[in-house]
Each structure stands twice: as structure tokens, then as C-alpha cells.
Enzyme design. Structure first.
Site, mmCIF file in Angstrom:
data_model
loop_
_atom_site.group_PDB
_atom_site.id
_atom_site.type_symbol
_atom_site.label_atom_id
_atom_site.label_comp_id
_atom_site.label_asym_id
_atom_site.label_seq_id
_atom_site.Cartn_x
_atom_site.Cartn_y
_atom_site.Cartn_z
ATOM 1 N N HIS A 34 -1.251 -1.298 -4.146
ATOM 2 C CA HIS A 34 -2.529 -0.916 -3.545
ATOM 3 C C HIS A 34 -2.518 0.597 -3.342
ATOM 4 C CE1 HIS A 34 -6.150 -1.810 -1.157
ATOM 5 N NE2 HIS A 34 -5.720 -0.900 -0.293
ATOM 6 N N ASP B 210 -4.461 3.771 -2.011
ATOM 7 C CA ASP B 210 -5.523 4.156 -1.081
ATOM 8 C C ASP B 210 -5.975 5.595 -1.304
ATOM 9 O OD1 ASP B 210 -6.000 1.893 0.718
ATOM 10 O OD2 ASP B 210 -3.898 2.143 1.295
ATOM 11 N N GLY C 278 1.093 -2.237 4.012
ATOM 12 C CA GLY C 278 1.668 -0.902 3.888
ATOM 13 C C GLY C 278 2.928 -0.784 4.707
ATOM 14 N N SER C 279 2.747 -0.587 6.010
ATOM 15 C CA SER C 279 3.903 -0.366 6.883
ATOM 16 C C SER C 279 4.837 -1.575 6.929
ATOM 17 C CB SER C 279 3.437 0.016 8.288
ATOM 18 O OG SER C 279 2.404 -0.826 8.732
ATOM 19 N N MET D 52 -8.585 8.470 0.021
ATOM 20 C CA MET D 52 -9.438 8.852 1.161
ATOM 21 C C MET D 52 -9.955 10.267 0.955
ATOM 22 S SD MET D 52 -7.046 7.537 4.246
ATOM 23 C CE MET D 52 -6.442 5.849 4.312
ATOM 24 N N HIS E 178 -8.199 1.488 -3.992
ATOM 25 C CA HIS E 178 -9.155 1.299 -2.894
ATOM 26 C C HIS E 178 -9.793 2.644 -2.577
ATOM 27 C CE1 HIS E 178 -9.562 0.246 1.699
ATOM 28 N NE2 HIS E 178 -10.730 0.351 1.101
ATOM 29 N N MET F 298 -11.684 -5.580 5.039
ATOM 30 C CA MET F 298 -10.824 -4.721 5.863
ATOM 31 C C MET F 298 -10.535 -5.413 7.191
ATOM 32 S SD MET F 298 -10.102 -2.127 4.066
ATOM 33 C CE MET F 298 -9.133 -1.319 5.343
ATOM 34 N N MET G 19 -11.849 4.857 -0.513
ATOM 35 C CA MET G 19 -12.504 5.121 0.774
ATOM 36 C C MET G 19 -13.173 6.481 0.617
ATOM 37 S SD MET G 19 -9.471 3.586 3.128
ATOM 38 C CE MET G 19 -8.295 3.705 1.786
ATOM 39 N N SER H 152 0.845 -1.196 0.000
ATOM 40 C CA SER H 152 0.000 0.000 0.000
ATOM 41 C C SER H 152 0.881 1.247 0.000
ATOM 42 C CB SER H 152 -0.899 0.009 1.236
ATOM 43 O OG SER H 152 -1.347 1.324 1.484
ATOM 44 N N ASP I 87 -6.804 -6.273 4.045
ATOM 45 C CA ASP I 87 -6.125 -4.971 4.086
ATOM 46 C C ASP I 87 -6.160 -4.422 5.508
ATOM 47 O OD1 ASP I 87 -5.109 -2.426 3.577
ATOM 48 O OD2 ASP I 87 -6.894 -1.736 2.497
ATOM 49 N N GLY I 88 -4.963 -4.241 6.086
ATOM 50 C CA GLY I 88 -4.856 -3.606 7.390
ATOM 51 C C GLY I 88 -4.149 -4.486 8.401
ATOM 52 N N PHE J 98 -6.347 4.822 8.240
ATOM 53 C CA PHE J 98 -4.951 5.044 8.621
ATOM 54 C C PHE J 98 -4.127 3.775 8.423
ATOM 55 C CE2 PHE J 98 -7.697 7.867 10.936
ATOM 56 C CZ PHE J 98 -7.082 9.101 10.765
HETATM 57 C C1 DX5 Z 1 -6.197 1.671 5.637
HETATM 58 C C2 DX5 Z 1 -5.755 1.418 4.226
HETATM 59 C C3 DX5 Z 1 -4.701 0.386 4.133
HETATM 60 C C4 DX5 Z 1 -3.431 0.762 4.861
HETATM 61 C C5 DX5 Z 1 -2.756 -0.498 5.308
HETATM 62 O O1 DX5 Z 1 -7.266 2.545 5.632
HETATM 63 O O2 DX5 Z 1 -6.839 0.982 3.432
HETATM 64 O O3 DX5 Z 1 -4.446 0.010 2.801
HETATM 65 O O4 DX5 Z 1 -2.539 1.505 4.095
HETATM 66 O O5 DX5 Z 1 -1.647 -0.147 6.066
HETATM 67 P P1 DX5 Z 1 -0.965 -1.172 7.048
HETATM 68 O O6 DX5 Z 1 -0.548 -2.365 6.217
HETATM 69 O O7 DX5 Z 1 0.187 -0.399 7.589
HETATM 70 O O8 DX5 Z 1 -1.977 -1.546 8.083
HETATM 71 ZN ZN ZN Z 2 -6.460 0.029 1.466
#
Ligand code: DX5
Ligand code: ZN
Length: 218
Positions: free
Chosen positions: A33, A35, A199-200, A37, A66, A139, A68, A8, A177-178, A145
């Protein structure tokens, strides 16, 4: 099951986004991915059309967008035109009629369409769309976040949806995801997910190849 890893971009360095994506491509990423928002559907704002358009020019990797975003029907065609390969919309973001219409618009643009559910939404909410989508995204944190803790109680939903996909013999992918990392990925795979967003757990690691391999092989 062979899994796909989808880093992500939310945890990437946005000032160097093209290089970051090239780095994870070389490191073994299957999808990117992306994101989006809107500050309405979730209490955060990320990036939109111009960034997607620039990234599309910088990479051939499959871009999994994605949204949101509240009432995504208004924007799905523009995300397709900006370079998405797949566009995910949340079931909670509009009426069923408008969600169906959004999925149709994405397909009419020749792109793949996905449906996404938040943690409080039951698995059954995807059923009306299952025959129509190329991917279901469950999710495993509250959207908004990066860097949050994985919600293990979402795995029952993943397992249920995998069972339906198999019963109906659909080609639909199943994504989580998450909070996915080298520890939590194993349970995601066991529950039936075949696309893992991270992501992280990818971008915050100095060695992205090792990070992706650790998630893939967990
Ligand atoms: C959250 C996002 C995710 C997020 C995942 O709202 O949809 O895609 O970036 O990040 P990690 O893998 O760090 O939880
Ligand atoms: Zn996402």
C-alpha cells in the site's frame, strides 16, 4: 474469507524502501500500500512519482496506490505510468464527473481503479461508482498520518458495502485502512473486508512474518 494483507510503506524506513518491501514480501505481504499525500487534501506530505518509479523497479508485488490528493484527475495517468497496479482516488477530492473521469483514465491505462471514502463520508457515496471500480477502500482513521487508533464505528459502512457487492455480484475488493492490527483485524474481516492495510502494525514490528500472520489469522 481469505484476506490479503497490504503493508503501508508510510511506516517503512524510506532510506531502505526496496529492502523494506522485499522484507515484507518474504514475510507474506499480498499487496504493498503506497500512500501519496499532497499537503492539500490532507495536512501531510509523503512521496510521489519518483519514489513509486524506483519501487516499481525493485519489486513485482502488487502496488496499491492510495492518492490522498486534491483533484486526482490531474495525476492518475502519471501514477499508472510510474508503476501503480491499482490507483485509489477519494470521492471527496473532486466533483462526481471528475471522479468518474479519473477512474476511466486509470482503466484506459490498463490498471485497476479504486474509490476511497473518509470517515465522515457515508457508505452511500460509493454507490455511483460501484459498478466501475475494482476496489472500495473504507478509511478507518482520518487520512493523513500512520499510527492512529482504529475507528470501530466504520465497520457498519464496511458491512453495508459488502452487502451491496454481494447483491450486485461484483468482483470488487473491499479494503480497510488505518489502525488495523492483530486485534482490530478480526472485526474488519467479520464486517466483510478482504484487503487489510497495516502500516505500523507491520513495519514497527521486528518480526514482520509474525506480524502479518497475526493480522491474517486474527
Ligand atoms: C493514513 C494512511 C494509511 C496509514 C495506515 O492516512 O492512508 O495507509 O499508513 O497506518 P497505520 O496502519 O499505522 O494506521
Ligand atoms: Zn492509505
Amino acid at each position: 474469507m481469505m484476506v490479503k494483507i497490504a503493508p503501508s510503506i508510510l511506516s517503512a524506513d524510506f532510506a531502505r524502501l526496496g529492502d523494506e518491501v522485499e522484507d515484507v514480501r518474504i514475510a507474506g505481504a499480498d499487496y504493498i500500500h503506497f500512500d501519496v499525500m499532497d499537503g492539500e487534501f490532507v495536512p501531510n506530505i509523503s512521496v510521489g512519482f519518483p519514489v513509486l518509479k524506483s519501487l516499481r523497479k525493485a519489486t513485482d508485488l502488487f502496488l496499491d496506490v492510495h492518492l490522498m490528493v486534491d483533484r486526482p484527475l490531474r495525476y492518475v495517468e502519471r501514477f499508472c505510468d510510474a508503476g501503480a497496479d491499482l490507483v485509489n482516488v477519494h470521492v471527496e477530492a473532486d466533483t462526481p464527473e471528475n471522479i468518474h473521469a479519473a477512474l476511466e483514465k486509470i482503466h484506459a491505462k490498463g490498471k485497476k481503479a479504486g474509490i476511497t471514502i473518509k470517515p465522515k463520508t457515508p457508505a452511500e457515496a460509493v454507490l455511483p461508482y460501484l459498478d466501475q471500480v475494482d476496489l472500495v477502500l473504507v478509511m478507518t482513521v482520518e487520512p493523513g498520518f500512520g499510527g492512529q487508533s482504529f475507528m470501530a464505528d466504520m465497520l457498519d459502512k464496511v458491512h453495508k458495502i459488502r452487502t451491496w457487492i454481494e447483491e450486485k455480484q461484483l468482483a470488487c475488493e473491499l479494503e480497510v485502512d488505518g489502525g488495523v492490527d492483530a486485534v482490530t483485524a478480526h472485526a474488519c474481516k467479520a464486517a466483510g473486508a478482504n484487503v487489510l492495510v497495516a502500516g505500523s502494525a507491520v513495519f514497527n514490528k521486528p518480526d514482520r512474518a509474525a506480524a502479518i500472520a497475526a493480522i491474517r489469522n486474527s
